[in-house]
Design a protein around this motif. Structure first.
Motif, PDB file in Angstrom:
ATOM      1  N   GLU A 284       0.824  -1.216   0.000  1.00  0.00           N
ATOM      2  CA  GLU A 284       0.000   0.000   0.000  1.00  0.00           C
ATOM      3  C   GLU A 284       0.859   1.266   0.000  1.00  0.00           C
ATOM      4  O   GLU A 284       0.641   2.172  -0.800  1.00  0.00           O
ATOM      5  CB  GLU A 284      -0.945  -0.010   1.200  1.00  0.00           C
ATOM      6  CG  GLU A 284      -1.959   1.108   1.161  1.00  0.00           C
ATOM      7  CD  GLU A 284      -2.983   0.970   2.254  1.00  0.00           C
ATOM      8  OE1 GLU A 284      -3.429   2.020   2.740  1.00  0.00           O
ATOM      9  OE2 GLU A 284      -3.329  -0.165   2.610  1.00  0.00           O
ATOM     10  N   ASP A 285       1.839   1.345   0.899  1.00  0.00           N
ATOM     11  CA  ASP A 285       2.680   2.535   0.998  1.00  0.00           C
ATOM     12  C   ASP A 285       4.147   2.266   0.683  1.00  0.00           C
ATOM     13  O   ASP A 285       4.941   3.198   0.625  1.00  0.00           O
ATOM     14  CB  ASP A 285       2.609   3.127   2.416  1.00  0.00           C
ATOM     15  CG  ASP A 285       1.234   3.705   2.714  1.00  0.00           C
ATOM     16  OD1 ASP A 285       0.564   4.136   1.762  1.00  0.00           O
ATOM     17  OD2 ASP A 285       0.849   3.718   3.901  1.00  0.00           O
ATOM     18  N   THR A 286       4.515   1.008   0.512  1.00  0.00           N
ATOM     19  CA  THR A 286       5.917   0.661   0.301  1.00  0.00           C
ATOM     20  C   THR A 286       6.090  -0.176  -0.963  1.00  0.00           C
ATOM     21  O   THR A 286       5.135  -0.754  -1.478  1.00  0.00           O
ATOM     22  CB  THR A 286       6.476  -0.141   1.502  1.00  0.00           C
ATOM     23  OG1 THR A 286       5.719  -1.344   1.648  1.00  0.00           O
ATOM     24  CG2 THR A 286       6.438   0.680   2.775  1.00  0.00           C
ATOM     25  N   VAL A 287       7.346  -0.237  -1.405  1.00  0.00           N
ATOM     26  CA  VAL A 287       7.707  -1.010  -2.585  1.00  0.00           C
ATOM     27  C   VAL A 287       8.971  -1.780  -2.242  1.00  0.00           C
ATOM     28  O   VAL A 287       9.934  -1.213  -1.709  1.00  0.00           O
ATOM     29  CB  VAL A 287       7.977  -0.085  -3.797  1.00  0.00           C
ATOM     30  CG1 VAL A 287       8.396  -0.879  -5.003  1.00  0.00           C
ATOM     31  CG2 VAL A 287       6.774   0.755  -4.116  1.00  0.00           C
ATOM     32  N   LEU A 288       8.981  -3.077  -2.521  1.00  0.00           N
ATOM     33  CA  LEU A 288      10.170  -3.896  -2.319  1.00  0.00           C
ATOM     34  C   LEU A 288      10.907  -3.952  -3.653  1.00  0.00           C
ATOM     35  O   LEU A 288      10.350  -4.381  -4.663  1.00  0.00           O
ATOM     36  CB  LEU A 288       9.794  -5.303  -1.849  1.00  0.00           C
ATOM     37  CG  LEU A 288      10.958  -6.234  -1.507  1.00  0.00           C
ATOM     38  CD1 LEU A 288      11.741  -5.692  -0.305  1.00  0.00           C
ATOM     39  CD2 LEU A 288      10.456  -7.639  -1.230  1.00  0.00           C
ATOM     40  N   LEU A 289      12.160  -3.479  -3.665  1.00  0.00           N
ATOM     41  CA  LEU A 289      12.943  -3.397  -4.897  1.00  0.00           C
ATOM     42  C   LEU A 289      14.070  -4.416  -4.868  1.00  0.00           C
ATOM     43  O   LEU A 289      14.688  -4.648  -3.831  1.00  0.00           O
ATOM     44  CB  LEU A 289      13.540  -1.996  -5.062  1.00  0.00           C
ATOM     45  CG  LEU A 289      12.555  -0.834  -5.147  1.00  0.00           C
ATOM     46  CD1 LEU A 289      13.301   0.486  -5.254  1.00  0.00           C
ATOM     47  CD2 LEU A 289      11.627  -1.022  -6.323  1.00  0.00           C
ATOM     48  N   ASP A 290      14.341  -5.007  -6.027  1.00  0.00           N
ATOM     49  CA  ASP A 290      15.459  -5.924  -6.200  1.00  0.00           C
ATOM     50  C   ASP A 290      16.566  -5.146  -6.888  1.00  0.00           C
ATOM     51  O   ASP A 290      16.496  -4.848  -8.073  1.00  0.00           O
ATOM     52  CB  ASP A 290      15.025  -7.117  -7.035  1.00  0.00           C
ATOM     53  CG  ASP A 290      16.123  -8.151  -7.199  1.00  0.00           C
ATOM     54  OD1 ASP A 290      17.079  -8.125  -6.396  1.00  0.00           O
ATOM     55  OD2 ASP A 290      16.023  -8.969  -8.130  1.00  0.00           O
TER      56      ASP A 290
END
Length: 163
Positions: A54-60
Motif C-alpha cells: 500500500e505505501d511501500t515497494v520492495l525493490l530488487d
C-alpha cells in the motif's frame, strides 16, 4: 489600481494548478507500479520492482539485494528498453525496427567501385601544403647568423644611446 493584484493572483493560480497536476501524475504513476518493472528512485538508484504494498515497494537492486522503499521515493518508472540500456548495457536492436541511414552520404552517391578508384587516384599525387622543405632553404651561413642575431637582443655594458 486593482489590475496588478488581479494579474498576480491569476499567475499564482496558474502556477499552483500546474504543480498540482504534476503531483497527481506522479501519484498515478506510483499507484500503477507492477512487479517486474524497472524504476529509478529519487536518489538515482535503478532497481526492479519485486513487490508492491500500500505505501511501500520492495525493490530488487541486484542478486540477493532487496530494499524496502516508500512509494513516494520512486522517481520514475522506466520502459524495458531504457532500463536494459542503463542497467545491463543492452542496446535495443534498431535494425529490426527501421532501416539505418549511414553516417556519411558518400555511400549514397557513389558505388563501391568508383569510391575505390577515387581513393587510389588520390594516393598517387602528393599534396602541396605550401611549406618549404629543409633542402630548399639557403645554404648561406651568414643569413642564418643574421637571423638569429636579430632575434636575440644584444647585451651592452650599461651605456645606452637612448636616454
Amino acid at each position: 489600481m486593482l489590475l496588478p493584484f488581479i494579474v498576480l493572483i491569476g499567475a499564482m493560480f496558474l502556477m499552483t494548478r500546474s504543480a498540482k497536476r504534476k503531483q497527481q501524475q506522479a501519484a498515478a504513476m506510483r499507484n500503477e507500479l507492477q512487479p517486474g518493472s524497472g524504476v529509478r528512485t529519487i536518489g538515482g538508484m535503478y532497481a526492479t520492482v519485486k513487490e508492491v504494498n500500500e505505501d511501500t515497494v520492495l525493490l530488487d537492486a541486484g542478486p540477493g539485494v532487496e530494499l524496502l522503499f516508500g512509494k513516494n521515493a520512486i522517481g520514475s518508472v522506466l520502459s524495458d528498453d531504457e532500463y536494459n540500456r542503463i542497467v545491463h548495457g543492452i542496446e535495443h536492436d534498431l535494425k529490426s525496427d527501421t532501416d539505418v541511414v549511414p553516417d556519411d552520404a558518400s555511400s549514397l552517391t557513389e558505388s563501391d567501385d568508383s569510391a575505390d578508384e577515387a581513393a587510389a587516384a588520390s594516393d598517387d599525387k602528393p599534396v602541396d601544403l605550401g611549406k618549404k622543405d629543409a633542402t630548399e632553404e639557403p645554404a648561406d651561413d651568414t643569413t642564418a647568423a643574421e637571423a638569429t642575431s636579430d632575434a636575440e637582443p644584444k647585451k651592452t655594458d650599461g651605456d645606452s644611446e637612448a636616454k
